[in-house]
Design a protein around this motif. Structure first.
Motif, PDB file in Angstrom:
ATOM      1  N   PHE A 106      10.063  23.926  -7.873  1.00 50.93           N
ATOM      2  CA  PHE A 106       8.724  23.391  -7.705  1.00 50.93           C
ATOM      3  C   PHE A 106       8.047  23.455  -6.228  1.00 50.93           C
ATOM      4  N   GLY A 107       8.632  24.443  -5.648  1.00 49.94           N
ATOM      5  CA  GLY A 107       7.836  24.742  -4.339  1.00 49.94           C
ATOM      6  C   GLY A 107       8.681  23.976  -3.183  1.00 49.94           C
ATOM      7  N   TYR A 108       8.152  24.308  -1.855  1.00 47.16           N
ATOM      8  CA  TYR A 108       8.742  23.632  -0.749  1.00 47.16           C
ATOM      9  C   TYR A 108       8.608  22.356  -0.594  1.00 47.16           C
ATOM     10  N   PRO A 109       9.771  21.434  -0.039  1.00 50.57           N
ATOM     11  CA  PRO A 109       9.490  19.976  -0.051  1.00 50.57           C
ATOM     12  C   PRO A 109       8.246  19.632   0.576  1.00 50.57           C
ATOM     13  N   CYS A 110       7.811  20.138   1.595  1.00 51.56           N
ATOM     14  CA  CYS A 110       6.708  19.745   2.521  1.00 51.56           C
ATOM     15  C   CYS A 110       5.564  19.816   1.720  1.00 51.56           C
ATOM     16  N   GLU A 111       5.491  20.784   0.843  1.00 45.98           N
ATOM     17  CA  GLU A 111       4.287  20.735  -0.070  1.00 45.98           C
ATOM     18  C   GLU A 111       4.035  19.631  -0.939  1.00 45.98           C
ATOM     19  N   ALA A 112       4.890  18.819  -1.085  1.00 45.97           N
ATOM     20  CA  ALA A 112       4.913  17.528  -1.876  1.00 45.97           C
ATOM     21  C   ALA A 112       3.952  16.349  -1.149  1.00 45.97           C
ATOM     22  N   VAL A 113       3.825  16.871   0.257  1.00 46.49           N
ATOM     23  CA  VAL A 113       3.419  15.585   1.088  1.00 46.49           C
ATOM     24  C   VAL A 113       1.758  16.150   1.232  1.00 46.49           C
ATOM     25  N   ASP A 114       0.958  15.779   0.117  1.00 45.42           N
ATOM     26  CA  ASP A 114      -0.240  16.184   0.019  1.00 45.42           C
ATOM     27  C   ASP A 114      -1.257  15.108   0.641  1.00 45.42           C
ATOM     28  N   PHE A 115      -2.531  15.200   0.508  1.00 41.51           N
ATOM     29  CA  PHE A 115      -3.465  14.630   1.290  1.00 41.51           C
ATOM     30  C   PHE A 115      -3.402  12.993   0.836  1.00 41.51           C
ATOM     31  N   ARG A 116      -3.148  12.488  -0.355  1.00 40.57           N
ATOM     32  CA  ARG A 116      -3.166  11.209  -0.871  1.00 40.57           C
ATOM     33  C   ARG A 116      -1.733  10.766  -0.057  1.00 40.57           C
ATOM     34  N   LYS A 117      -0.840  11.353  -0.150  1.00 41.91           N
ATOM     35  CA  LYS A 117       0.679  10.948   0.517  1.00 41.91           C
ATOM     36  C   LYS A 117       0.257  10.863   2.053  1.00 41.91           C
ATOM     37  N   ARG A 118      -0.087  11.580   2.465  1.00 39.01           N
ATOM     38  CA  ARG A 118      -0.206  11.598   4.178  1.00 39.01           C
ATOM     39  C   ARG A 118      -1.244  10.215   4.329  1.00 39.01           C
ATOM     40  N   LYS A 119      -2.234  10.250   3.484  1.00 37.00           N
ATOM     41  CA  LYS A 119      -3.225   8.796   3.732  1.00 37.00           C
ATOM     42  C   LYS A 119      -2.418   7.629   3.607  1.00 37.00           C
ATOM     43  N   LYS A 120      -1.619   7.572   2.791  1.00 37.55           N
ATOM     44  CA  LYS A 120      -0.851   6.259   2.522  1.00 37.55           C
ATOM     45  C   LYS A 120       0.070   6.110   3.558  1.00 37.55           C
ATOM     46  N   ILE A 121       0.766   7.208   4.093  1.00 39.75           N
ATOM     47  CA  ILE A 121       1.687   7.036   5.200  1.00 39.75           C
ATOM     48  C   ILE A 121       0.975   6.602   6.506  1.00 39.75           C
ATOM     49  N   LEU A 122      -0.263   7.099   6.442  1.00 37.97           N
ATOM     50  CA  LEU A 122      -1.187   6.570   7.825  1.00 37.97           C
ATOM     51  C   LEU A 122      -1.460   5.162   7.656  1.00 37.97           C
ATOM     52  N   LEU A 123      -1.947   4.804   6.588  1.00 41.16           N
ATOM     53  CA  LEU A 123      -1.967   3.336   6.413  1.00 41.16           C
ATOM     54  C   LEU A 123      -0.875   2.301   6.647  1.00 41.16           C
ATOM     55  N   VAL A 124       0.186   2.795   6.098  1.00 39.12           N
ATOM     56  CA  VAL A 124       1.280   1.928   6.331  1.00 39.12           C
ATOM     57  C   VAL A 124       1.861   1.965   7.980  1.00 39.12           C
ATOM     58  N   ILE A 151       0.713  -1.218  -0.064  1.00 33.91           N
ATOM     59  CA  ILE A 151       0.058   0.068  -0.153  1.00 33.91           C
ATOM     60  C   ILE A 151       0.904   1.196   0.101  1.00 33.91           C
ATOM     61  N   GLY A 152       2.034   1.252   0.349  1.00 36.11           N
ATOM     62  CA  GLY A 152       2.938   2.225   0.332  1.00 36.11           C
ATOM     63  C   GLY A 152       4.223   2.141   0.966  1.00 36.11           C
ATOM     64  N   GLU A 153       4.886   3.181   1.362  1.00 32.80           N
ATOM     65  CA  GLU A 153       6.257   3.141   1.997  1.00 32.80           C
ATOM     66  C   GLU A 153       6.365   4.460   2.951  1.00 32.80           C
ATOM     67  N   ILE A 154       7.188   4.103   3.922  1.00 33.48           N
ATOM     68  CA  ILE A 154       7.520   5.361   4.731  1.00 33.48           C
ATOM     69  C   ILE A 154       9.042   5.262   4.811  1.00 33.48           C
ATOM     70  N   ASP A 155       9.616   6.611   4.464  1.00 30.33           N
ATOM     71  CA  ASP A 155      11.061   6.832   4.465  1.00 30.33           C
ATOM     72  C   ASP A 155      11.830   6.157   5.677  1.00 30.33           C
ATOM     73  N   ILE A 156      11.420   6.648   6.759  1.00 26.72           N
ATOM     74  CA  ILE A 156      12.019   6.417   8.070  1.00 26.72           C
ATOM     75  C   ILE A 156      11.047   6.338   9.146  1.00 26.72           C
ATOM     76  N   ILE A 157      11.380   5.243  10.001  1.00 24.98           N
ATOM     77  CA  ILE A 157      10.738   4.967  11.116  1.00 24.98           C
ATOM     78  C   ILE A 157      11.838   4.919  12.369  1.00 24.98           C
ATOM     79  N   ALA A 158      11.634   5.787  13.450  1.00 20.13           N
ATOM     80  CA  ALA A 158      12.409   5.901  14.301  1.00 20.13           C
ATOM     81  C   ALA A 158      11.882   5.947  15.701  1.00 20.13           C
TER      82      ALA A 158
END
Length: 116
Positions: free
Chosen positions: A60-78, A34-41
């Motif tokens: 292309f904007g600030y890095p944090c702007e790339a963590v949109d709703f869809r990406k956050r949802k995947k991170i939460l599921l993982v 379902i997705g990936e998490i870069d670092i778990i600490a």
């Protein structure tokens, strides 16, 4: 440097940054279907799920702007799957974003960047 190399370099920098701040690295690039998490600490009893975003410049904007709703949802599921797999039911957790600015050699750690 291509985008994959930029991402890999940013993750190396983020790992070193977190280690210097006293975090214990539990997983790198934890991947499920379902997705990936870069670092778990972990630090002080808190599990941190960190998304690393790297940029050479701000075209292309600030890095944090790339963590949109869809990406956050995947991170939460993982993250939920990881918690279940490791039986970490009564442990505090947090979702961070680590911005790596390669051109400026700067790291911005956004603790608690988003929540469930």
């Amino acid at each position: 440097m291509n985008n994959v190399q930029v991402g890999n370099r940013g993750e190396e920098i983020a790992l070193h940054f977190l280690s210097k701040k006293g975090y214990k690295i539990l997983e790198k690039n934890f991947r499920l279907r379902i997705g990936e998490i870069d670092i778990i600490a972990s630090k002080e009893g808190c599990i941190v799920f960190a998304e690393v975003k790297s940029r050479r410049n701000l075209d292309f904007g600030y890095p944090c702007e790339a963590v949109d709703f869809r990406k956050r949802k995947k991170i939460l599921l993982v993250a939920k799957s990881y918690i279940h797999m490791k039986r970490l039911y009564n442990v505090d957790c947090r979702f961070d974003i680590i911005e790596v600015y390669l051109g400026e050699k700067k790291v911005n750690h956004i603790e608690g960047a988003f929540c469930e």
